[in-house]
Design a protein around this motif. Structure first.
Motif, PDB file in Angstrom:
ATOM      1  N   LEU A   1      27.066-102.011  49.458  1.00  0.00           N
ATOM      2  CA  LEU A   1      26.803-101.108  50.862  1.00  0.00           C
ATOM      3  C   LEU A   1      27.004-102.591  52.102  1.00  0.00           C
ATOM      4  N   GLY A   2      25.837-102.994  52.544  1.00  0.00           N
ATOM      5  CA  GLY A   2      25.608-103.984  53.667  1.00  0.00           C
ATOM      6  C   GLY A   2      26.879-104.681  53.946  1.00  0.00           C
ATOM      7  N   ARG A   3      27.261-105.531  52.959  1.00  0.00           N
ATOM      8  CA  ARG A   3      27.968-106.250  53.279  1.00  0.00           C
ATOM      9  C   ARG A   3      29.254-105.459  53.866  1.00  0.00           C
ATOM     10  N   TRP A   4      29.446-103.869  52.797  1.00  0.00           N
ATOM     11  CA  TRP A   4      30.578-103.584  54.343  1.00  0.00           C
ATOM     12  C   TRP A   4      30.818-103.420  55.033  1.00  0.00           C
ATOM     13  N   LEU A   5      29.126-102.890  55.412  1.00  0.00           N
ATOM     14  CA  LEU A   5      29.116-101.892  56.734  1.00  0.00           C
ATOM     15  C   LEU A   5      28.815-103.365  57.734  1.00  0.00           C
ATOM     16  N   ALA A   6      28.804-104.453  57.291  1.00  0.00           N
ATOM     17  CA  ALA A   6      28.287-105.755  58.321  1.00  0.00           C
ATOM     18  C   ALA A   6      29.746-105.558  58.710  1.00  0.00           C
ATOM     19  N   ALA A   7      30.297-105.986  57.589  1.00  0.00           N
ATOM     20  CA  ALA A   7      32.232-106.132  57.889  1.00  0.00           C
ATOM     21  C   ALA A   7      32.840-105.679  59.788  1.00  0.00           C
ATOM     22  N   GLU A   8      31.911-104.100  59.124  1.00  0.00           N
ATOM     23  CA  GLU A   8      32.659-103.344  60.784  1.00  0.00           C
ATOM     24  C   GLU A   8      31.463-102.879  61.732  1.00  0.00           C
ATOM     25  N   PRO A   9      31.183-104.089  62.340  1.00  0.00           N
ATOM     26  CA  PRO A   9      29.723-103.991  63.723  1.00  0.00           C
ATOM     27  C   PRO A   9      29.879-103.357  64.571  1.00  0.00           C
ATOM     28  N   GLY A  10      30.906-102.824  65.067  1.00  0.00           N
ATOM     29  CA  GLY A  10      31.444-102.194  66.046  1.00  0.00           C
ATOM     30  C   GLY A  10      31.286-100.466  65.897  1.00  0.00           C
ATOM     31  N   LEU A  11      31.284-100.266  65.074  1.00  0.00           N
ATOM     32  CA  LEU A  11      30.612 -98.965  64.699  1.00  0.00           C
ATOM     33  C   LEU A  11      28.551 -99.256  63.746  1.00  0.00           C
ATOM     34  N   PRO A  12      28.125 -97.526  64.806  1.00  0.00           N
ATOM     35  CA  PRO A  12      27.392 -97.319  64.399  1.00  0.00           C
ATOM     36  C   PRO A  12      26.415 -96.749  63.107  1.00  0.00           C
ATOM     37  N   TRP A  13      26.351 -97.013  62.106  1.00  0.00           N
ATOM     38  CA  TRP A  13      26.270 -96.205  60.385  1.00  0.00           C
ATOM     39  C   TRP A  13      25.615 -95.785  60.289  1.00  0.00           C
ATOM     40  N   ILE A  14      25.487 -94.804  59.270  1.00  0.00           N
ATOM     41  CA  ILE A  14      24.356 -94.330  58.382  1.00  0.00           C
ATOM     42  C   ILE A  14      24.652 -94.002  56.896  1.00  0.00           C
ATOM     43  N   ILE A  15      23.312 -94.095  56.351  1.00  0.00           N
ATOM     44  CA  ILE A  15      24.240 -94.141  55.209  1.00  0.00           C
ATOM     45  C   ILE A  15      23.005 -92.981  54.355  1.00  0.00           C
ATOM     46  N   LEU A  16      24.392 -92.208  54.058  1.00  0.00           N
ATOM     47  CA  LEU A  16      23.585 -90.920  52.916  1.00  0.00           C
ATOM     48  C   LEU A  16      23.618 -91.065  51.531  1.00  0.00           C
ATOM     49  N   GLY A  17      22.310 -90.376  51.261  1.00  0.00           N
ATOM     50  CA  GLY A  17      22.822 -90.798  48.945  1.00  0.00           C
ATOM     51  C   GLY A  17      22.165 -90.141  48.354  1.00  0.00           C
ATOM     52  N   ASP A  18      21.989 -90.632  47.504  1.00  0.00           N
ATOM     53  CA  ASP A  18      21.084 -90.151  45.143  1.00  0.00           C
ATOM     54  C   ASP A  18      20.759 -92.002  45.369  1.00  0.00           C
ATOM     55  N   LEU A  19      20.031 -93.118  45.531  1.00  0.00           N
ATOM     56  CA  LEU A  19      19.833 -94.252  45.560  1.00  0.00           C
ATOM     57  C   LEU A  19      19.326 -93.695  43.821  1.00  0.00           C
ATOM     58  N   ASN A  20      18.858 -92.853  43.598  1.00  0.00           N
ATOM     59  CA  ASN A  20      18.143 -93.636  42.213  1.00  0.00           C
ATOM     60  C   ASN A  20      16.751 -94.228  42.955  1.00  0.00           C
ATOM     61  N   ALA A  21      16.106 -94.691  43.825  1.00  0.00           N
ATOM     62  CA  ALA A  21      15.581 -95.388  43.858  1.00  0.00           C
ATOM     63  C   ALA A  21      14.555 -95.174  44.866  1.00  0.00           C
ATOM     64  N   THR A  22      13.344 -95.406  45.129  1.00  0.00           N
ATOM     65  CA  THR A  22      12.107 -95.178  46.091  1.00  0.00           C
ATOM     66  C   THR A  22      11.865 -95.246  46.597  1.00  0.00           C
ATOM     67  N   PRO A  23      10.529 -96.074  48.134  1.00  0.00           N
ATOM     68  CA  PRO A  23      11.311 -95.806  49.098  1.00  0.00           C
ATOM     69  C   PRO A  23      10.919 -97.534  48.846  1.00  0.00           C
ATOM     70  N   GLU A  24       9.563 -97.377  48.604  1.00  0.00           N
ATOM     71  CA  GLU A  24       9.758 -99.303  48.081  1.00  0.00           C
ATOM     72  C   GLU A  24      10.339-100.073  47.292  1.00  0.00           C
ATOM     73  N   SER A  25      11.130 -99.382  46.473  1.00  0.00           N
ATOM     74  CA  SER A  25      11.658-100.818  45.416  1.00  0.00           C
ATOM     75  C   SER A  25      12.895-101.435  46.386  1.00  0.00           C
TER      76      SER A  25
END
Length: 251
Positions: free
Chosen positions: A153-177
């Motif tokens: 996901l990070g690579r996909w969004l980095a490929a479009e640097p002209g946009l400010p991106w927001i990630i939304l989601g259920d990541l099934n992972a806690t904040p420090e994971s």
């Protein structure tokens, strides 16, 4: 320019949830979405019957996102709801969290299920400002899949640097994971404060469970405040997760 966004796992309608099954709580789910008063909402676990109900019950929103099984209508959707009076959807697509992201139904790494992300590019009707939305649902069992999904996901969004991106989601992972660290180490910022509480509650209504639902922001965005919306509607829990809502500013 200000923008309110939210993420909400609404729990699929095929689950055997007894008194919390979809037909009994769907009005509460719609009420919960409406109460967020967000311009953009990322939903997870949306099956076709739920999608049809939400489209009818929330007419102020345009809805995009494909089913994970076939890239069309079958299977769970990671739907993006966009309030049409504020934003125009310029483009969108669904990608698979796997080594074959263009192949519908593909399963990545050690994931137990097919997992997807919906990417949407929006333009503000009034000002012409643009923003990108990535709404996703990581696998519940595969630790490697969750980490690799963050990297992908990070690579996909980095490929479009002209946009400010927001990630939304259920990541099934806690904040420090590790899956979250894979994002924050690349500059993504979490919006919820450390003491915000939990989002997963398995229809218990608890507010101290695991926090696995997240809103992360990239460059060009700041957060004025974020919270977990722990509200019942007419005595009903709207899902087995609490939604997260954040007030953002495009800088």
């Amino acid at each position: 320019m200000e923008l309110r966004v939210a993420t909400f796992n609404i729990r699929n309608s095929s689950a055997d949830d007894g008194n919390d099954s979809w037909p009994l709580r769907r009005e509460a789910t719609v009420a919960a979405v409406a109460a967020l008063d967000a311009e953009v909402v990322g939903l997870q676990e949306v099956l076709p019957d739920q999608l049809a109900y939400l489209r009818e019950a929330l007419p102020a929103y345009d809805v995009v996102g494909a089913g994970r099984d076939d890239g069309d209508a079958t299977g769970e959707h990671a739907s993006v709801l966009v309030r049409r009076d504020a934003w125009r959807i310029e483009s969108h697509e669904t990608r698979w969290l796997s080594l074959e992201p263009e192949r519908p139904g593909s399963v990545g790494w050690d994931a137990h299920l097919t997992r997807i992300a919906t990417l949407a590019r929006l333009r503000r009707r009034e000002s012409g400002r643009a923003v990108g939305i990535a709404n996703t649902h990581y696998d519940h069992a595969g630790e490697t899949a969750r980490i690799e999904s963050s990297r992908l996901l990070g690579r996909w969004l980095a490929a479009e640097p002209g946009l400010p991106w927001i990630i939304l989601g259920d990541l099934n992972a806690t904040p420090e994971s590790e899956p979250l660290r894979a994002l924050t180490s690349e500059g993504w910022r979490q919006t919820l404060p450390a003491d915000a509480g939990g989002t997963e509650h398995a229809f218990s209504g608890a507010e101290d469970g695991d926090r696995i639902d997240h809103i992360l922001i990239g460059k060009g965005l700041t957060c004025r405040g974020a919270r977990i919306a722990c509200e019942r509607f007419e005595g009903r829990l709207p899902s087995d997760h609490w939604p997260v809502v954040a007030d953002l500013v495009l800088t």
